[in-house]
Design a protein around this motif. Sequence first.
Motif, short mmCIF file in Angstrom:
data_model
loop_
_atom_site.label_atom_id
_atom_site.label_comp_id
_atom_site.label_asym_id
_atom_site.label_seq_id
_atom_site.Cartn_x
_atom_site.Cartn_y
_atom_site.Cartn_z
N MET A 20 23.61 29.85 44.69
CA MET A 20 24.45 28.66 44.24
C MET A 20 24.64 27.98 42.91
SD MET A 20 24.93 25.69 47.21
CE MET A 20 24.07 26.28 48.08
N LEU A 21 23.30 27.66 42.50
CA LEU A 21 23.13 28.01 41.17
C LEU A 21 23.57 28.53 40.16
CD1 LEU A 21 21.61 25.79 39.24
CD2 LEU A 21 19.62 26.87 39.34
N GLY A 22 23.21 29.94 40.52
CA GLY A 22 24.01 30.90 39.82
C GLY A 22 25.05 31.18 39.50
N VAL A 23 25.58 31.08 40.89
CA VAL A 23 27.67 30.65 40.68
C VAL A 23 28.06 29.42 39.99
CG1 VAL A 23 29.36 30.82 42.43
CG2 VAL A 23 27.41 31.83 43.14
N MET A 24 27.19 28.46 40.23
CA MET A 24 27.70 27.07 39.37
C MET A 24 27.56 27.66 38.10
SD MET A 24 25.53 24.03 41.75
CE MET A 24 26.26 23.82 43.30
N LEU A 25 26.98 28.11 37.45
CA LEU A 25 26.58 28.39 36.52
C LEU A 25 27.03 29.10 35.54
CD1 LEU A 25 22.73 28.04 35.64
CD2 LEU A 25 24.28 26.42 34.95
N ALA A 26 27.53 29.82 36.76
CA ALA A 26 29.12 31.17 36.38
C ALA A 26 30.33 30.50 35.42
CB ALA A 26 29.41 32.09 37.31
N GLY A 27 30.31 29.19 35.71
CA GLY A 27 31.79 28.30 35.50
C GLY A 27 31.13 27.79 33.34
N THR A 28 30.57 28.31 33.28
CA THR A 28 29.12 27.91 31.60
C THR A 28 29.95 29.18 30.87
OG1 THR A 28 27.55 27.94 31.31
CG2 THR A 28 27.90 25.38 32.86
N VAL A 29 29.85 30.35 31.61
CA VAL A 29 30.10 31.20 29.91
C VAL A 29 31.72 31.92 29.82
CG1 VAL A 29 29.17 33.68 29.70
CG2 VAL A 29 27.30 31.59 30.85
N PRO A 30 31.92 32.36 28.88
CA PRO A 30 33.56 32.26 29.43
C PRO A 30 33.31 33.70 30.15
CG PRO A 30 32.69 31.28 27.21
CD PRO A 30 31.44 31.89 27.98
N LEU A 31 34.35 34.05 30.42
CA LEU A 31 34.74 35.63 31.55
C LEU A 31 33.59 35.51 33.06
CD1 LEU A 31 35.72 37.38 28.75
CD2 LEU A 31 37.29 36.35 29.65
N LEU A 32 33.38 35.37 32.38
CA LEU A 32 31.78 35.64 33.85
C LEU A 32 32.66 35.11 35.25
CD1 LEU A 32 29.28 36.57 34.06
CD2 LEU A 32 27.77 34.73 34.16
N SER A 33 33.07 33.65 35.14
CA SER A 33 33.85 33.27 36.88
C SER A 33 34.41 34.05 37.26
CB SER A 33 34.26 31.41 36.06
OG SER A 33 35.92 31.88 35.22
N PHE A 34 35.43 34.43 36.80
CA PHE A 34 36.55 35.71 36.47
C PHE A 34 35.76 37.10 37.25
CE2 PHE A 34 38.52 34.44 32.97
CZ PHE A 34 39.32 33.40 33.61
N VAL A 35 34.58 37.17 36.60
CA VAL A 35 33.07 38.35 37.05
C VAL A 35 32.44 38.01 38.46
CG1 VAL A 35 31.93 39.56 37.57
CG2 VAL A 35 33.22 39.27 35.47
N ILE A 36 31.96 36.70 38.88
CA ILE A 36 31.49 35.68 39.89
C ILE A 36 32.37 35.69 40.97
CG2 ILE A 36 30.59 34.55 40.51
CD1 ILE A 36 28.69 36.45 39.05
N GLU A 37 33.47 35.64 41.08
CA GLU A 37 34.56 35.10 42.02
C GLU A 37 34.66 36.43 42.32
OE1 GLU A 37 38.50 35.38 44.29
OE2 GLU A 37 37.66 36.42 41.62
N ARG A 38 34.59 37.95 41.86
CA ARG A 38 35.09 39.11 42.14
C ARG A 38 33.77 39.32 43.53
NH1 ARG A 38 40.00 40.00 43.65
NH2 ARG A 38 40.87 40.83 42.43
N LYS A 39 32.70 38.64 43.19
CA LYS A 39 31.59 39.23 43.49
C LYS A 39 31.24 38.28 44.61
CE LYS A 39 28.97 41.42 39.59
NZ LYS A 39 28.19 41.91 38.91
N VAL A 40 32.01 37.20 44.63
CA VAL A 40 31.59 36.39 45.77
C VAL A 40 32.84 36.20 46.44
CG1 VAL A 40 31.55 33.97 46.59
CG2 VAL A 40 30.54 34.47 44.48
N THR A 41 33.44 36.79 46.40
CA THR A 41 34.45 37.05 47.41
C THR A 41 34.33 38.50 47.99
OG1 THR A 41 36.26 36.05 45.91
CG2 THR A 41 37.01 37.55 47.81
#
Length: 100
Positions: free
Chosen positions: A70-91
């Motif tokens: 959860m912490l890793g997914v939360m921190l993905a919102g702090t790195v440009p472009l990473l939230s897009f990548v993590i969203e796909r993996k989480v989905t």
Amino acid sequence: MESALKPFRVLAYIVGTMLLILCAAIVLRYGFDIPEPSKIVSPIHGFLYMLYLIAVLNLGMKARWTWGYMLGVMLAGTVPLLSFVIERKVTARVQETIAA
């Protein structure tokens, strides 16, 4: 769990986009001495990031993720472009869990 996935996905894209806009605003502020855009974008991004954290917490609790994940997914919102990548993996991970 599906009910928590949609808000997470929407907020992941919004926060990722706002972070890119914030980066551009910071370049304007410190590179070109135009502080106004960052003064507007910073609090908006901060508020949306808090909503993103709540969405991750909600999804993580329903999906029974570890706190580290959860912490890793939360921190993905702090790195440009990473939230897009993590969203796909989480989905993909959540849809696998739902299918199983």
